[in-house]
Design a protein around this motif. Sequence first.
Motif, PDB file in Angstrom:
ATOM      1  N   LEU A  99       0.826  -1.203   0.000  1.00 15.97           N
ATOM      2  CA  LEU A  99       0.000   0.000   0.000  1.00 15.97           C
ATOM      3  C   LEU A  99       0.863   1.258   0.000  1.00 15.97           C
ATOM      4  CD1 LEU A  99      -2.852  -1.065   2.446  1.00 15.97           C
ATOM      5  CD2 LEU A  99      -3.108  -0.384   0.059  1.00 15.97           C
TER       6      LEU A  99
ATOM      7  N   PHE B 109       2.612   1.778  -3.407  1.00 15.94           N
ATOM      8  CA  PHE B 109       1.740   2.295  -4.453  1.00 15.94           C
ATOM      9  C   PHE B 109       0.893   3.463  -3.970  1.00 15.94           C
ATOM     10  CE2 PHE B 109       3.045  -0.671  -7.457  1.00 15.94           C
ATOM     11  CZ  PHE B 109       3.174  -1.908  -6.862  1.00 15.94           C
ATOM     12  N   SER B 110       1.352   4.105  -2.940  1.00 17.39           N
ATOM     13  CA  SER B 110       0.598   5.252  -2.440  1.00 17.39           C
ATOM     14  C   SER B 110       1.070   6.518  -3.139  1.00 17.39           C
ATOM     15  CB  SER B 110       0.812   5.387  -0.925  1.00 17.39           C
ATOM     16  OG  SER B 110       2.173   5.717  -0.678  1.00 17.39           O
TER      17      SER B 110
ATOM     18  N   LEU C  12       4.399   7.284  -5.325  1.00 18.28           N
ATOM     19  CA  LEU C  12       4.214   7.317  -6.789  1.00 18.28           C
ATOM     20  C   LEU C  12       4.613   8.671  -7.347  1.00 18.28           C
ATOM     21  CD1 LEU C  12       0.853   5.386  -7.220  1.00 18.28           C
ATOM     22  CD2 LEU C  12       3.142   4.606  -7.797  1.00 18.28           C
TER      23      LEU C  12
END
Lengths: 65, 904, 126
Positions: free
Chosen positions: A19, A22-23, A27
């Motif tokens: 999480l 890819f938060s 990003l």
Amino acid sequence: MAGSDVRGQRLAALCLLGLTLFSYPVLAVFNVPETVAGIPLLYAYFFVAWGSLIALMALVAERPD
Amino acid sequence: MLGTSVVILVSFAYLGLLFAIAYYADQRADAGRSVIASPYIYSLSLAVYATAWTFYGSVGRAADNGVGFLPIYIGPTLMIALWWVVMRKIVRISKQNRITSLADFIASRYGKSALLGGMVTVIAVVGILPYISLQLKAVSSSFTTVLQYPEIAAPAALHVSLPQDTALYVALILAAFTILFGTRHLDAAEHHEGMVAAIAFESVVKLVAFLAVGAWVTWGLYNGFGDIFERTAADAQLKPMLTPFGGVGGDYSSWIWLTILSMLAIMFLPRQFQVTVIENKDEKHLRKAIWLFPLYMLAINVFVLPIAFGGLLHFPRGTADADAFVLTLPMSQKQELLALVVFIGGLSAATGMVIVETIALSTMVCNDLVMPVLLRLRGLGLNQRKDLTGLLLGIRRGAIVLILLLGYVYFKIAGEAYALVATGLISFAAVAQFAPAALGGIFWKGATRRGALAGLAAGFGVWFYTLLLPAFARSQWLPAGLLEHGPFGIEFLKPLALFGVSGLDQLTHAMIWSMVANIGAYVGVSLLHAPSAEEHRQASLFVDVFTWPGEARFWRGTASSPSLFNLLARFVGLKAASEAFRDYARAHGVERPEADADLVHFVEKQLAGVLGAASAHIMVASVVKEEALTLEEVRTMLDEASQIVVYSHRLEQKSQELERASQELREANARLTELDRMKDEFVSTVSHELRTPLTSIRSFTEILHDNPQLSLAERERFLGIVIKETERLTRLIGQVLDVSRLESGRVEWHESLIDMREVIEDTAASTSQLFRERNVRLERNLPSRVPKVRADLDRIVQVVVNLLSNAVKFIEPERGRVEIAVAEDHGFLRVDVRDNGPGISAEHQEIIFHKFRQAGDPLTGKPQGSGLGLYISRRIIEHSGGRIWVSSRLGDGACFSFTLPLAG
Amino acid sequence: MTTPRKVLIADDEPNIVTSLEFLMKGCDFEVRVARDGEEAMRLAQDFQPDLLLLDVMMPVCDGLEVCRRIRGNPATRGIRIVILTAHGRETDVARGLALGADAYITKPFSNKELVAKVRSLLQPAP
């Protein structure tokens, strides 16, 4: 099943790791028009991060009890 | 190559192959040699997640906004990391409770509520319709596209009449196929091994197909990844897509929700639930699936971007539907074989989804929607019918056809409104409504049926309003004004901007509101009432599945709180039982303990402390058992059991008592044996002592009798001996009798006040003969006044005589001197008899007072007397309250003394 | 003319000794007296009696022990032994006989009986 508990915890930790990987803040770091080996950084990051995560999950899941 | 007939032939051939695989696998399963009991097959079967959406739609989405397609796969990857905890629990629960579908799972959790099961089924069916229509669309579009070869035309609005509608045909064919696949027979556990084998196969097919076209586009059409991206960067229009997160808020929020949505979808899509949970053969397969499945998803997505960008670069804007790039790109390059492979891949993806999804849905419709209703209609008398198999199969087949037709209907109505991905996401949002009830159910015991119903209803309602309705509106089936101005002009309730919240993309908006409504209602209503006994029991079964060793079936009985209480009270007592129940009630936050699984478990644990685990289990099981055991029988059993317990306690006590008693007995026996021996000895000694004088008496009298010629002197001598021995005998007999009487307590004591002076005078007189014979002087040493003592006169006389005659007996004649003295001594009267005889050695000084003991000097020959005198004297004196002893030194005479308490 | 038989009397009760002495002398036996067990064994060896009248209850060394030793001693093995016992106990008798006594007499005894037993024991076997 202490082994399973540890495994469950480790995998849950990997989920949290995913999480964060890819938060948005993370990003945003890669959201630049750079390329690596001809592939845009963001896309490369996605697949590399994703692949690594899967590899880690494999390690934890398949570790013998 | 790409002629109509070829395509159709190949398609049917492929379907036939799938069917053959399924058939073979079913046969093997029936023979007990399953082909699908492998973690690899299991993992591949999970890949049914990748449908035509993945195959076609991902590229379309990527062409739209770059990485926007990825959350659909990253989400599940993240969720799967949690599977070890969550999914393992669900699988375990489902196996233990024989769950047959998602609706069954949720209904079972909330007290086996048929209403809830029906509701879940309806939501599932309605929610999945868009998804099914998506597959139909994909298949028919791809079919049409392929057939248009060599023309590449976007098969946009093809309004064809019903009979010529490919999609309808596709739907009907798929229906038939699915029926053949999944409803040939009924499996008690709803296992469809053939289906699983087939979709594992088609997972491979679609992966291979996609990789093939991806590889071809990357290295065939272009010169590798770098080439494609460079060119994209070079294109001004496309460049922004390389950094897709343009705006800060918008894109990212949808990204988040998409991730969350997919995380939930991977769990609650009926087909996913079916293959992951119901069809799971071994919990351990999850270990491999946890990384193999994400790996599959990674693999099938690697080429999505190249294909997307490749297509965008290749086709002029707006001429080709991005969803079809995977097909149209090879077609544009005359790669007919590849195109055919791609088509089959897409067909594979679509059919996999349709088959599994419809089977899962039809099971739910049959088991959780139709049958409960039918069973309630008594008029049909279904309870009496022995074999409902035919009916069940019929219902399922009907359901399959119905669902597919409805899917087609949706396709017709709203299928053109959105692109594939958007359509699929509508279904995702629908099944996401199951998440609160399902996930909450396995972790929160307080969740109630009403809560679940409320949550589902609210969430579904919002979903319908914010996602489905707009789809219909967009397709002109509902007035468009609805979207613009809200229902009946209520701006506040605009489907796409509820309560004025605008600026969000539709999906995010729908998700936020539906989740708020769902979770809010779920939690709120659950907290309003406590769960019922049934619900609580089921809740425990679900939430505590890992802490129990799996005796789930067992608890499906009815227990009553009073009966459990009585059971407990029987063994721990009323007070302890009351306390325990009070504590339990307090710990569980209820007024009074409800007779549910928790209470039963609790009681069992308490009992185990008293009866042991096994007995406690049996006891509780019999109280809780559903069938037959009446409370009366239980009471009898309990009585017996408690009696056994009591008896065993008593037995313990008894055996301890016995131990003690036998110990005492042994001691007593030893004493008796000793006494016996002593008695024997006494008897034999007495007999010896008596016989000895008797021998002399007899012998001599006989001599006297037989020998008349004896001289006078001899006669006199012998007669003298006879007389003496007679006296001796008499004395002895008297003493023996005395001893006997003294010991048995049969002596009559005549107490009186005694003047010791008189006693001594008397005894001196009676023994004077003895003294004269041996020429021993007797001195008396008496004070003028002697206080009186209370005792038996005759006995005291006996004692004094005994002492005096002893003194005389052992003394040396001629020079012997005996002195008898009386004195007062600390409240006692003391009498001393002193002699100047040989004295008594220390070791003899005590034993001479014992029976038959004498201090004999071997040189002087055997002493006269029986050895009983002193013993009797001691008995007499001690009975009178005094003491008798001797003080003496060897060679220096002896002094026998006794005391008597003064009278008064 | 046969050698007069020798009888050894072993008893610690003087009166009984007196009566036994009288009886044995009346049979024309040569009589010696021992007052205790030790003396009895000594005299058995020295006096070499043909018969021994042995009281069981004796000081120093009781009759049964004397019996055993006399039997065990080759010099005195041939002596006939008659046990005199005042106990009613069968065990004494049994043990005595087991230890090698030839006969037993219980006290009080009949003079005639005693003499008869002694005579029969001193008779050479026909």
